[in-house]
Design an enzyme around this catalytic site. Structure first.
Site, PDB file in Angstrom:
ATOM      1  N   HIS A 281       0.739  -1.222   0.035  1.00  0.00           N
ATOM      2  CA  HIS A 281       0.006  -0.041  -0.077  1.00  0.00           C
ATOM      3  C   HIS A 281       0.751   1.302  -0.084  1.00  0.00           C
ATOM      4  O   HIS A 281       1.861   1.242   0.881  1.00  0.00           O
ATOM      5  CB  HIS A 281      -0.927  -0.031   1.072  1.00  0.00           C
ATOM      6  CG  HIS A 281      -0.551  -0.037   2.686  1.00  0.00           C
ATOM      7  ND1 HIS A 281      -0.023   1.362   3.434  1.00  0.00           N
ATOM      8  CD2 HIS A 281      -0.391  -0.920   3.394  1.00  0.00           C
ATOM      9  CE1 HIS A 281       0.129   1.134   4.411  1.00  0.00           C
ATOM     10  NE2 HIS A 281       0.408  -0.374   4.634  1.00  0.00           N
ATOM     11  N   ASP A 293       6.203   0.966   6.360  1.00  0.00           N
ATOM     12  CA  ASP A 293       4.928   0.705   6.207  1.00  0.00           C
ATOM     13  C   ASP A 293       4.289   1.884   5.451  1.00  0.00           C
ATOM     14  O   ASP A 293       3.956   2.812   5.846  1.00  0.00           O
ATOM     15  CB  ASP A 293       4.175   0.950   7.716  1.00  0.00           C
ATOM     16  CG  ASP A 293       2.796   0.408   7.553  1.00  0.00           C
ATOM     17  OD1 ASP A 293       2.300  -0.085   6.638  1.00  0.00           O
ATOM     18  OD2 ASP A 293       2.166   0.572   8.677  1.00  0.00           O
ATOM     19  N   GLU A 327      -4.970   2.096   2.561  1.00  0.00           N
ATOM     20  CA  GLU A 327      -4.946   0.978   3.570  1.00  0.00           C
ATOM     21  C   GLU A 327      -5.098   1.321   5.219  1.00  0.00           C
ATOM     22  O   GLU A 327      -5.931   0.803   5.911  1.00  0.00           O
ATOM     23  CB  GLU A 327      -3.658   0.350   3.662  1.00  0.00           C
ATOM     24  CG  GLU A 327      -3.706  -1.420   4.269  1.00  0.00           C
ATOM     25  CD  GLU A 327      -3.350  -0.913   5.773  1.00  0.00           C
ATOM     26  OE1 GLU A 327      -3.608  -2.003   6.527  1.00  0.00           O
ATOM     27  OE2 GLU A 327      -2.736   0.027   6.196  1.00  0.00           O
ATOM     28  N   GLU A 328      -4.388   2.511   5.442  1.00  0.00           N
ATOM     29  CA  GLU A 328      -4.392   2.913   6.924  1.00  0.00           C
ATOM     30  C   GLU A 328      -5.559   3.454   7.361  1.00  0.00           C
ATOM     31  O   GLU A 328      -5.710   3.065   8.584  1.00  0.00           O
ATOM     32  CB  GLU A 328      -3.219   3.999   7.103  1.00  0.00           C
ATOM     33  CG  GLU A 328      -1.950   3.360   6.846  1.00  0.00           C
ATOM     34  CD  GLU A 328      -1.081   2.310   7.680  1.00  0.00           C
ATOM     35  OE1 GLU A 328      -1.924   1.891   8.659  1.00  0.00           O
ATOM     36  OE2 GLU A 328      -0.107   1.947   7.376  1.00  0.00           O
ATOM     37  N   ASP A 355       3.158  -6.212   3.523  1.00  0.00           N
ATOM     38  CA  ASP A 355       3.051  -5.219   4.387  1.00  0.00           C
ATOM     39  C   ASP A 355       3.466  -5.368   5.877  1.00  0.00           C
ATOM     40  O   ASP A 355       2.684  -5.092   6.860  1.00  0.00           O
ATOM     41  CB  ASP A 355       1.287  -4.865   4.446  1.00  0.00           C
ATOM     42  CG  ASP A 355       0.861  -3.511   5.123  1.00  0.00           C
ATOM     43  OD1 ASP A 355       1.832  -2.659   5.397  1.00  0.00           O
ATOM     44  OD2 ASP A 355      -0.287  -3.492   5.721  1.00  0.00           O
ATOM     45  N   HIS A 426       3.941   3.139  12.413  1.00  0.00           N
ATOM     46  CA  HIS A 426       3.326   4.419  12.670  1.00  0.00           C
ATOM     47  C   HIS A 426       3.879   5.394  13.491  1.00  0.00           C
ATOM     48  O   HIS A 426       3.180   6.195  14.420  1.00  0.00           O
ATOM     49  CB  HIS A 426       2.073   3.751  13.196  1.00  0.00           C
ATOM     50  CG  HIS A 426       1.258   2.942  12.386  1.00  0.00           C
ATOM     51  ND1 HIS A 426      -0.242   2.357  12.883  1.00  0.00           N
ATOM     52  CD2 HIS A 426       1.317   2.428  11.160  1.00  0.00           C
ATOM     53  CE1 HIS A 426      -0.604   1.659  11.919  1.00  0.00           C
ATOM     54  NE2 HIS A 426       0.434   1.624  10.982  1.00  0.00           N
TER      55      HIS A 426
HETATM   56 ZN   LIG Z   1       0.801  -1.057   6.064  1.00  0.00          ZN
END
Ligand SMILES: [Zn+2]
Length: 463
Positions: A281, A293, A327-328, A355, A426
């Site tokens: 993603h 990510d 995606e997030e 991912d 994140h």
């Molecule tokens: Zn991800």
């Protein structure tokens, strides 16, 4: 008696023969004659991936030049345009975007501090999807809990308070529920706002953001992640005395924005309508650079096609790379793909999503029929030299999920050494310096070999 003896003898003979021939038969199966023609292309794909740091350099260009890419931002738009142009430069076929409307959540200014018994700033990040506080902030007593049960048992004290969930990280699946549903659970008891201990192991005072989901039956209250250090400090302080905290957040949603999944292909030479999808993603959170990510997942799956093209390897079936949007904080890219490709999902042979980072690859998680599992396990033996030959019990991904469920498609995830992933997940520390170029090249090699062989099998995977 005689009859029994004869049948016992017959059984003994059967057992003897079975044991004598079983190893032979097993050896014949394991020698996997069908795999032999794939040794040479696999070696070339691995050699090409490892000959260069191309994948790492491409990811550094994405993350240095464009940076993080939250849904609905100009950065994500630029990343989509960049990927389309680069895929065309690579010589991929049928390069295009597929339009998806995505939510646009804006963080705005945010802060938290301890007011009483002494003033200290709290290191925090608002949770994705959170609502704002009033402009003057929310100021209230802090209640610290360690489980939903403890919250329910402390319902009276939760009313009018800011609730901190201070639950140490065990694994993502277990701990993430406090981030995703803590706000609504606390709001149900009349809490004014929620703080959540970051979902990750202790790391140098780094807050981890991530999405929350509000329940329909509770008021929407603001929620933020705090660092593990700040969570523990707040807990120590509440054990000594009453603690007053203030939270200020401007977070809000704006109108949905137009975004897109990016698609490129190597068209199949015999059965172009049958498709193997590899994917990552392209969107990320709005902190760090979205390197692990999931910029890395995008680049290594895309690499599979670039390398095939470079080596002039065209499998029987089409290999398609999809770089997902959103995606997030919405999953709209995966849902849109399912809807836009409904007519051809039955011709999807395999869908793979990377991912989980692009650290040292271990192999793949796989979900599909036993027969397909045996085949992918044999293909994985071609990856023994780079340590990526394990096939785990289950594999999938958030973005391939809707299509996989809808059409019961075999699904795969790239499995890598996960020890570093949740330390930077994140956070502002999700930057390319955490990624080793050789490990990343091995990830690309593993995806390239698996995708190429599955796409080229004489029979469709699982048949
Ligand atoms: Zn991800």
């Amino acid at each position: 008696m005689l009859v029994v003896t004869r049948s016992v003898l017959a059984f003994a003979l059967f057992v003897t023969l079975a044991f004598e021939f079983a190893p032979l038969r097993a050896r014949a199966d394991n020698s996997s004659l069908w795999l032999e023609p794939y040794r040479e292309p696999a070696a070339r794909l691995i050699g090409e991936a490892l000959s260069d740091t191309f994948a790492w350099r491409r990811l550094s260009e994405l993350t240095d030049t464009i940076g993080h890419r939250l849904s609905g931002t100009p950065q994500l738009d630029r990343a989509i345009q960049w990927a389309v142009e680069e895929m065309k430069n690579d010589g991929l076929e049928n390069v295009h975007t597929e339009i998806v409307a995505v939510p646009r959540w804006v963080r705005g200014k945010e802060s938290a501090e301890i007011l009483d018994p002494a003033r200290h700033p709290i290191v925090m990040l608002g949770l994705g999807g959170s609502v704002a506080t009033p402009p003057e902030g929310i100021q209230a007593d802090l209640l610290v809990v360690h489980s939903f049960e403890e919250l329910d048992a402390s319902a009276v004290r939760a009313r009018g308070a800011i609730v901190l969930f201070n639950v140490p990280f065990t694994n993502y699946g277990e701990t993430v529920r406090f981030r995703s549903s803590g706000a609504s659970r606390a709001a149900h008891h009349g809490a004014l706002a929620v703080l959540v201990r970051s979902v990750g192991p202790p790391g140098l005072r780094l807050p981890h953001t991530g999405a929350l989901q509000y329940a329909a039956d509770a008021p929407r209250i603001p929620a933020a992640a705090v660092t593990t250090e700040d969570a523990d400090r707040l807990q120590r302080m509440t054990r000594r005395a009453r603690v007053v905290v203030r939270l200020n957040m401007e977070a809000h949603f704006e109108a949905d924005a137009e975004s897109a999944n990016v698609v490129g292909e190597i068209r199949g030479r015999e059965k172009p309508d049958e498709v193997v999808v590899v994917s990552g993603h392209l969107d990320s959170w709005d902190v760090g650079a979205g390197a692990t990510d999931d910029g890395g997942g995008c680049v290594v799956t895309w690499e599979a096609l670039r390398i095939m093209k470079k080596l002039n390897l065209r499998p029987r079936r089409t290999v398609r790379v999809v770089l997902w949007t959103n995606e997030e904080n919405g999953g709209r890219g995966g849902l849109a793909y399912r809807d836009q490709h409904r007519g051809e999902l039955s011709r999807h042979v395999l869908m793979l999503e990377s991912d989980g980072g692009v650290f040292q690859p271990a192999g793949f998680g796989f979900t599909g029929s036993d027969r397909a599992r045996r085949t992918v396990a044999e293909i994985a033996t071609l990856l023994r030299g780079i340590g990526a030959d394990q096939i785990g019990p289950a594999g999938g991904g958030a973005d391939i999920g809707p299509s996989v469920l809808d059409a019961k498609i075999a699904s795969m995830s790239l499995d890598v050494d996960g020890s570093k992933y949740f330390l930077i997940h994140h956070t502002a520390a999700d930057t390319i310096d955490k990624i080793d170029p050789t490990e990343m090249a091995k990830c690309a090699a593993a995806v390239a070999v698996m995708a190429y062989v599955v796409a080229d099998l004489p029979q469709r995977l699982g048949e």
